[in-house]
Design a protein around this motif. Structure first.
Motif, PDB file in Angstrom:
ATOM      1  N   ARG A 168      -2.554 -23.272  11.161  1.00 16.01           N
ATOM      2  CA  ARG A 168      -1.338 -23.451  10.370  1.00 16.01           C
ATOM      3  C   ARG A 168      -1.696 -23.245   8.899  1.00 16.01           C
ATOM      4  O   ARG A 168      -2.456 -24.023   8.330  1.00 16.01           O
ATOM      5  CB  ARG A 168      -0.757 -24.843  10.585  1.00 16.01           C
ATOM      6  CG  ARG A 168      -0.190 -25.063  11.986  1.00 16.01           C
ATOM      7  CD  ARG A 168       0.142 -26.517  12.225  1.00 16.01           C
ATOM      8  NE  ARG A 168      -1.058 -27.335  12.315  1.00 16.01           N
ATOM      9  CZ  ARG A 168      -1.059 -28.664  12.237  1.00 16.01           C
ATOM     10  NH1 ARG A 168       0.079 -29.313  12.030  1.00 16.01           N
ATOM     11  NH2 ARG A 168      -2.179 -29.347  12.343  1.00 16.01           N
ATOM     12  N   ILE A 169      -1.141 -22.196   8.313  1.00 19.26           N
ATOM     13  CA  ILE A 169      -1.445 -21.853   6.927  1.00 19.26           C
ATOM     14  C   ILE A 169      -0.193 -22.050   6.080  1.00 19.26           C
ATOM     15  O   ILE A 169       0.874 -21.524   6.398  1.00 19.26           O
ATOM     16  CB  ILE A 169      -1.926 -20.391   6.795  1.00 19.26           C
ATOM     17  CG1 ILE A 169      -3.109 -20.126   7.743  1.00 19.26           C
ATOM     18  CG2 ILE A 169      -2.294 -20.077   5.351  1.00 19.26           C
ATOM     19  CD1 ILE A 169      -4.338 -20.946   7.439  1.00 19.26           C
ATOM     20  N   TYR A 170      -0.333 -22.802   5.000  1.00 17.19           N
ATOM     21  CA  TYR A 170       0.776 -23.096   4.102  1.00 17.19           C
ATOM     22  C   TYR A 170       0.520 -22.483   2.730  1.00 17.19           C
ATOM     23  O   TYR A 170      -0.635 -22.297   2.329  1.00 17.19           O
ATOM     24  CB  TYR A 170       0.933 -24.608   3.913  1.00 17.19           C
ATOM     25  CG  TYR A 170       1.409 -25.366   5.125  1.00 17.19           C
ATOM     26  CD1 TYR A 170       2.698 -25.904   5.171  1.00 17.19           C
ATOM     27  CD2 TYR A 170       0.585 -25.571   6.219  1.00 17.19           C
ATOM     28  CE1 TYR A 170       3.141 -26.623   6.269  1.00 17.19           C
ATOM     29  CE2 TYR A 170       1.012 -26.290   7.331  1.00 17.19           C
ATOM     30  CZ  TYR A 170       2.290 -26.806   7.342  1.00 17.19           C
ATOM     31  OH  TYR A 170       2.721 -27.516   8.441  1.00 17.19           O
ATOM     32  N   TYR A 171       1.601 -22.194   2.009  1.00 17.14           N
ATOM     33  CA  TYR A 171       1.521 -21.838   0.590  1.00 17.14           C
ATOM     34  C   TYR A 171       2.201 -22.960  -0.189  1.00 17.14           C
ATOM     35  O   TYR A 171       3.267 -23.448   0.212  1.00 17.14           O
ATOM     36  CB  TYR A 171       2.238 -20.519   0.304  1.00 17.14           C
ATOM     37  CG  TYR A 171       1.426 -19.274   0.591  1.00 17.14           C
ATOM     38  CD1 TYR A 171       0.373 -19.280   1.499  1.00 17.14           C
ATOM     39  CD2 TYR A 171       1.726 -18.081  -0.052  1.00 17.14           C
ATOM     40  CE1 TYR A 171      -0.363 -18.132   1.755  1.00 17.14           C
ATOM     41  CE2 TYR A 171       1.006 -16.918   0.202  1.00 17.14           C
ATOM     42  CZ  TYR A 171      -0.043 -16.953   1.104  1.00 17.14           C
ATOM     43  OH  TYR A 171      -0.769 -15.819   1.363  1.00 17.14           O
ATOM     44  N   ALA A 172       1.588 -23.337  -1.309  1.00 17.28           N
ATOM     45  CA  ALA A 172       2.181 -24.367  -2.152  1.00 17.28           C
ATOM     46  C   ALA A 172       1.958 -24.014  -3.610  1.00 17.28           C
ATOM     47  O   ALA A 172       0.893 -23.527  -3.992  1.00 17.28           O
ATOM     48  CB  ALA A 172       1.559 -25.729  -1.854  1.00 17.28           C
TER      49      ALA A 172
END
Length: 312
Positions: A168-172
């Motif tokens: 699970r890869i997120y951008y913030a």
């Protein structure tokens, strides 16, 4: 709804407790589910109801009668969904910011679950109010979620998630600048000692590990790529606030709701990439999603500001 087909097992040798034996029998159900069924009489040994502690013996015939799936009391709602992928076992949806994943006090309608129920059958593992939901993201976090359409798929996806095999890869977008290009936050998370609606890094909390990588730097802000090794409530938001870089727009964990003259409805955190194993074919499936328009608009504003400062 009709019950699933009966399963019959014949034991070759004494093997230990009934619940333990079934939990190790490569069945499409979790040990906790099977244990509950034993207690309810849905699992019989030699046509008799027994306790979970019953010692299985050679020659025993175990019969499993999965209970009929009960219709949920929740209402299906014809709410548009951004479906990225769908097959007989699962679907992947791109959840918009502001949508609650599953019903809870104060949010019994308009949720992702209400929309999913209108669209497809869902697994029953998580009970009446969270059918199909293998994992969740916060209301004001956007992005990709996997949803199970049957119990067997749900078990497989949940086990993969538990084994940290799901990516699970997120951008913030976060406040402040980083000296390092990448790093890891390894800090236990538990209930906030003073505010029970919040989580916090606390001694004795559950293990929580978040990996981060700098993607782009701005004046006073940083775009990060984040990978979850664990999945605690509010994990990314808590960890980033803990290291002094709260997610932009996160009113709960400490950042303003306005940036480059844009008012934000919530945190700029997006579940961008999801990699999982298809439960039946065992094929690796990889999905990627675009950042929401508002997120992109903020980044464009920061880039324009950065370019202006460089020109000057």
């Amino acid at each position: 709804m009709a019950a699933e087909e009966q399963i019959t097992l014949t034991i070759d040798q004494e093997s230990g407790r009934l619940d333990a034996v079934l939990g190790q029998a490569n069945l499409p159900y979790s040990r906790s589910t099977l244990s509950a069924w034993i207690k309810d009489g849905a699992v019989l040994v030699n046509d008799k109801k027994v306790k979970r502690s019953y010692t299985v013996k050679a020659g025993d015939v175990i019969t499993i009668n999965p209970p009929a799936v009960q219709e949920t009391a929740l209402e299906a709602e014809n709410i548009p969904l951004d479906i990225v992928y769908e097959d007989d076992d699962l679907l992947v949806v791109n959840k918009p910011q502001g949508m609650v994943v599953h019903p809870a006090p104060g949010h019994f309608g308009g949720t992702l679950v209400n929309a999913l129920m209108y669209h497809a059958p869902l697994s029953t593992i998580n009970g009446e109010f969270r059918p199909g939901i293998v994992h969740r993201i916060d209301r004001d976090t956007s992005g990709l979620l996997m949803v199970a359409k049957n119990d067997q798929a749900h078990h497989a996806l949940a086990e993969e998630l538990k084994a940290h095999k799901t990516q699970r890869i997120y951008y913030a977008l976060v406040k402040g600048n980083f000296n390092e290009n990448e790093g890891t936050v390894d800090a236990p998370i538990g209930r906030h000692p003073k505010d029970r609606k919040k989580q916090a890094v606390v001694a004795g909390g559950r293990d929580a590990v978040t990996h981060f990588k700098v993607l782009e730097r701005f004046n006073g802000y940083t775009l990060l790529q984040l990978a979850l090794e664990t999945g605690r409530t509010h994990q990314i938001r808590v960890h980033l606030a803990y290291i002094g870089h709260p997610v932009v727009g996160d009113a709960v964990y400490g950042h303003q709701d306005r940036i480059v003259n844009i008012k934000l409805p919530g945190q700029l955190l997006h579940a961008k990439t999801l990699v999982l194993t298809q439960p039946t074919t065992h094929e690796e499936l990889r999905f990627d999603s675009e950042l929401p328009d508002l997120f992109e608009k903020v980044l464009e504003g920061l880039r324009a500001n950065q370019a202006g400062k460089l020109d000057n």
